[in-house]
Write an enzyme that holds these catalytic residues in place. Structure first.
Site, short mmCIF file in Angstrom:
data_model
loop_
_atom_site.label_atom_id
_atom_site.label_comp_id
_atom_site.label_asym_id
_atom_site.label_seq_id
_atom_site.Cartn_x
_atom_site.Cartn_y
_atom_site.Cartn_z
N ASN A 180 0.84 -1.20 0.00
CA ASN A 180 0.00 0.00 0.00
C ASN A 180 0.87 1.25 0.00
O ASN A 180 1.97 1.26 0.55
CB ASN A 180 -0.96 -0.01 1.19
CG ASN A 180 -0.40 0.71 2.40
OD1 ASN A 180 -0.42 1.94 2.49
ND2 ASN A 180 0.13 -0.07 3.36
N TYR A 182 -0.92 4.42 0.60
CA TYR A 182 -1.99 5.36 0.91
C TYR A 182 -1.46 6.78 1.11
O TYR A 182 -2.05 7.74 0.65
CB TYR A 182 -2.74 4.91 2.16
CG TYR A 182 -3.88 3.96 1.91
CD1 TYR A 182 -4.98 4.35 1.17
CD2 TYR A 182 -3.86 2.67 2.43
CE1 TYR A 182 -6.04 3.49 0.95
CE2 TYR A 182 -4.92 1.79 2.22
CZ TYR A 182 -6.00 2.20 1.48
OH TYR A 182 -7.06 1.34 1.26
N PHE A 184 -0.85 8.43 4.23
CA PHE A 184 -1.50 9.15 5.33
C PHE A 184 -2.74 9.91 4.86
O PHE A 184 -2.90 11.09 5.18
CB PHE A 184 -0.52 10.12 6.00
CG PHE A 184 0.42 9.49 6.99
CD1 PHE A 184 0.27 8.18 7.40
CD2 PHE A 184 1.47 10.23 7.54
CE1 PHE A 184 1.14 7.62 8.33
CE2 PHE A 184 2.34 9.67 8.46
CZ PHE A 184 2.18 8.36 8.85
N VAL A 280 6.55 7.10 13.10
CA VAL A 280 7.68 7.70 12.38
C VAL A 280 8.24 6.72 11.35
O VAL A 280 9.37 6.86 10.90
CB VAL A 280 8.81 8.11 13.35
CG1 VAL A 280 8.36 9.25 14.25
CG2 VAL A 280 9.28 6.92 14.20
N SER A 282 6.14 5.13 8.57
CA SER A 282 5.44 4.89 7.32
C SER A 282 6.38 5.22 6.15
O SER A 282 7.02 6.27 6.14
CB SER A 282 4.19 5.77 7.22
OG SER A 282 3.64 5.69 5.91
N ASN A 284 5.49 5.91 3.17
CA ASN A 284 4.75 6.61 2.11
C ASN A 284 4.67 8.11 2.29
O ASN A 284 3.98 8.79 1.54
CB ASN A 284 3.34 6.03 2.00
CG ASN A 284 3.36 4.54 1.69
OD1 ASN A 284 4.09 4.10 0.82
ND2 ASN A 284 2.58 3.76 2.43
N THR A 285 5.33 8.65 3.30
CA THR A 285 5.43 10.09 3.50
C THR A 285 6.90 10.48 3.39
O THR A 285 7.72 10.03 4.21
CB THR A 285 4.88 10.50 4.88
OG1 THR A 285 3.49 10.15 4.94
CG2 THR A 285 5.03 11.99 5.10
N LYS A 321 6.16 3.81 16.93
CA LYS A 321 6.12 2.71 15.97
C LYS A 321 7.27 2.85 14.99
O LYS A 321 7.43 3.88 14.33
CB LYS A 321 4.79 2.72 15.21
CG LYS A 321 4.59 1.51 14.30
CD LYS A 321 3.16 1.45 13.80
CE LYS A 321 2.91 0.17 12.99
NZ LYS A 321 1.49 0.03 12.60
N ASN A 350 6.35 -1.55 11.44
CA ASN A 350 5.50 -1.09 10.36
C ASN A 350 5.76 -1.94 9.11
O ASN A 350 6.39 -3.00 9.18
CB ASN A 350 5.79 0.39 10.08
CG ASN A 350 4.58 1.15 9.58
OD1 ASN A 350 3.82 0.65 8.75
ND2 ASN A 350 4.39 2.35 10.09
N GLY A 374 2.19 -8.28 5.60
CA GLY A 374 1.80 -9.68 5.49
C GLY A 374 2.95 -10.60 5.86
O GLY A 374 3.99 -10.16 6.38
#
Length: 461
Positions: A180, A182, A184, A280, A282, A284-285, A321, A350, A374
């Site tokens: 993914n 996404y 945020f 801190v 993810s 995707n940012t 996290k 994460n 997964g």
């Protein structure tokens, strides 16, 4: 000579007898009466039996459907959704169903062997739902009803943002994994705060009979209601022996090295959370994972702890996290900073930006940009958790997350040092009965032991 012959029709109209129907025929020369026979006793009994069986079957199916253990969820509904819809549409449908009460429920009480204490509070079971599933706090009660002991919503950013363009979520079916990106996507602090406030006030109004101290004037005098939940001694999850976590994120438009977004989140959403999670990690940012660097990470933890301690009422637990892709030295720095700052625990971990060679899925999907979750993440997350546990000598509460698909995975995390575990992707693949399935599996594996007996067990030998 007669050119036209006139015919005269004589019609005889009879008053119909009772239980007869006069049918006007298409032919003018014919009229018919049909006699309607009264229903016999046999017919009445037959109709009664059909109606009764239909009602019983309908009620039984409803009872069956709303039981999370029902096989229909794992072997029919979830596969149909995966086949008929893309990943994000399925995700939205699941949230909608849980929000409006159309999702199944775990109807069994948790066995006392599953009970665990974390941060001074009792949880009925150690199985939690990770952040990212209910990003906007829409379906909290429906998700608790699935049997989770801990539900974490978010990530929530200070200002609303739409996230990355679609498509941004991809299923790797052969690996039971997901990628993914996404980014945020969030409705922002204010919208989530209002949603949490409304949920709390509804609970307090409906619970007034159970809590005689709750009065209309008392409710009116508390704008946010959070102080009332503290005064009544109830969890902010509004559930006995269950905790609500709120995962805090950062807007893309913010300075990459600024910690202000997290401080804002602590102040805005802290009064509604049992647990606050500083995310801190993810992928995707842009620049977010840079906050895991030692100097910035220490500053971040100090700032959010000061903000947390400034809150009135009960202080929420504060977790951080982290990513599974950190080196041993970086994990040591994280552990040292966490211990020094006084943060209450770490969620490990994460999603990963790596693509393990063990992946079976189509290469075009594997190459999609984003975080992988997964089963392929499990080895990475376990390595990081073991390292953190050793570095902290087991003095810090750890939450294991990444690739937990069954009870054996959960127990492996516990033996490595995790007090709680979280899942997400396996719920998407296996359906709403996943929490109960894992809890039952844990009980079967534990035999005469309790969950608390096996936490950090591999380091005790």
């Amino acid at each position: 000579m007669t050119l036209f012959r006139t015919y005269s029709y004589a019609r005889t109209w009879r008053t119909p007898r009772p239980n007869t129907i006069f049918v006007r025929p298409r032919s003018r020369a014919l009229s018919t009466t049909v006699t309607k026979q009264p229903p016999t006793v046999t017919t009445k009994l037959k109709n009664f039996a059909i109606g009764t069986v239909s009602i019983v079957l309908g009620v039984s199916f409803i009872e069956y459907y709303f039981d999370s253990r029902a096989a229909i969820h794992k072997y029919f509904i979830t596969p149909v959704l995966r086949t008929a819809t893309d990943a994000e549409t399925s995700h939205k449908f699941a949230i909608w169903a849980a929000k409006w009460g159309f999702s199944a429920k775990d109807r069994l009480s948790d066995d006392e062997k599953l009970a665990v204490r974390a941060w001074g509070k009792k949880l009925s079971n150690p199985v939690g739902l990770a952040a990212g599933f209910d990003k906007h706090g829409e379906a909290i009660d429906g998700l608790f009803d699935l049997g989770f002991g801990y539900v974490e919503i978010g990530s929530v950013t200070p200002e609303p943002q739409s996230g990355n363009p679609q498509p941004r979520m991809f299923r790797l079916h052969d690996d039971k994994a997901v990628i993914n990106r996404y980014g945020f996507n969030s409705v922002g602090h204010k919208a989530v705060e209002l949603r949490l406030r409304d949920r709390l006030r509804r609970y307090l109004y409906h619970s007034a009979k159970l809590h005689p101290r709750i009065t209309t004037s008392l409710l009116a005098s508390s704008p946010d209601g959070a102080s009332l939940s503290d005064a009544l001694g109830i969890n902010r999850s509004l559930k006995d022996d269950k905790l609500l976590g709120i995962n805090l994120g950062k807007n893309k438009s913010s300075d990459p090295e600024s910690v202000d977004d997290y401080v804002k989140g602590v102040k805005s959403l802290g009064p509604y959370a049992d647990v606050l999670v500083i995310n801190v990690s993810s992928p995707n940012t842009p620049g977010l994972r840079g906050l895991q660097r030692k100097d910035i990470f220490e500053k971040l933890l100090n700032e959010v702890i000061i903000a947390r301690n400034s809150l009135s009422g009960r202080h929420p637990t504060l977790l951080v996290k982290i990513a599974p892709d950190l080196s041993d030295d970086e994990l040591d720095d994280i552990a040292d900073a966490a211990m020094k700052s006084g943060v209450d625990g770490i969620i490990v971990s994460n999603t990963t930006i790596s693509r393990p060679n063990s992946l079976y899925s189509d290469s075009s999907l594997v190459s999609e940009i984003g975080g992988l979750s997964g089963p392929p993440v499990k080895p990475l997350a376990l390595r990081a958790l073991r390292k953190i546990y050793q570095r902290t000598n087991g003095e810090l509460t750890l939450v294991g997350c990444g690739g937990i698909s069954d009870a054996k995975d959960a127990l492996e995390y516990a033996r490595a040092g995790a007090t709680l575990v979280q899942l997400y992707t396996s719920l998407a693949y296996d359906g709403v009965g996943k929490a109960r399935e894992i809890k039952d599996g844990i009980l079967s594996e534990l035999k005469d032991k309790k969950w608390t007996d096996i936490i950090g067990e591999q380091w005790k030998n």
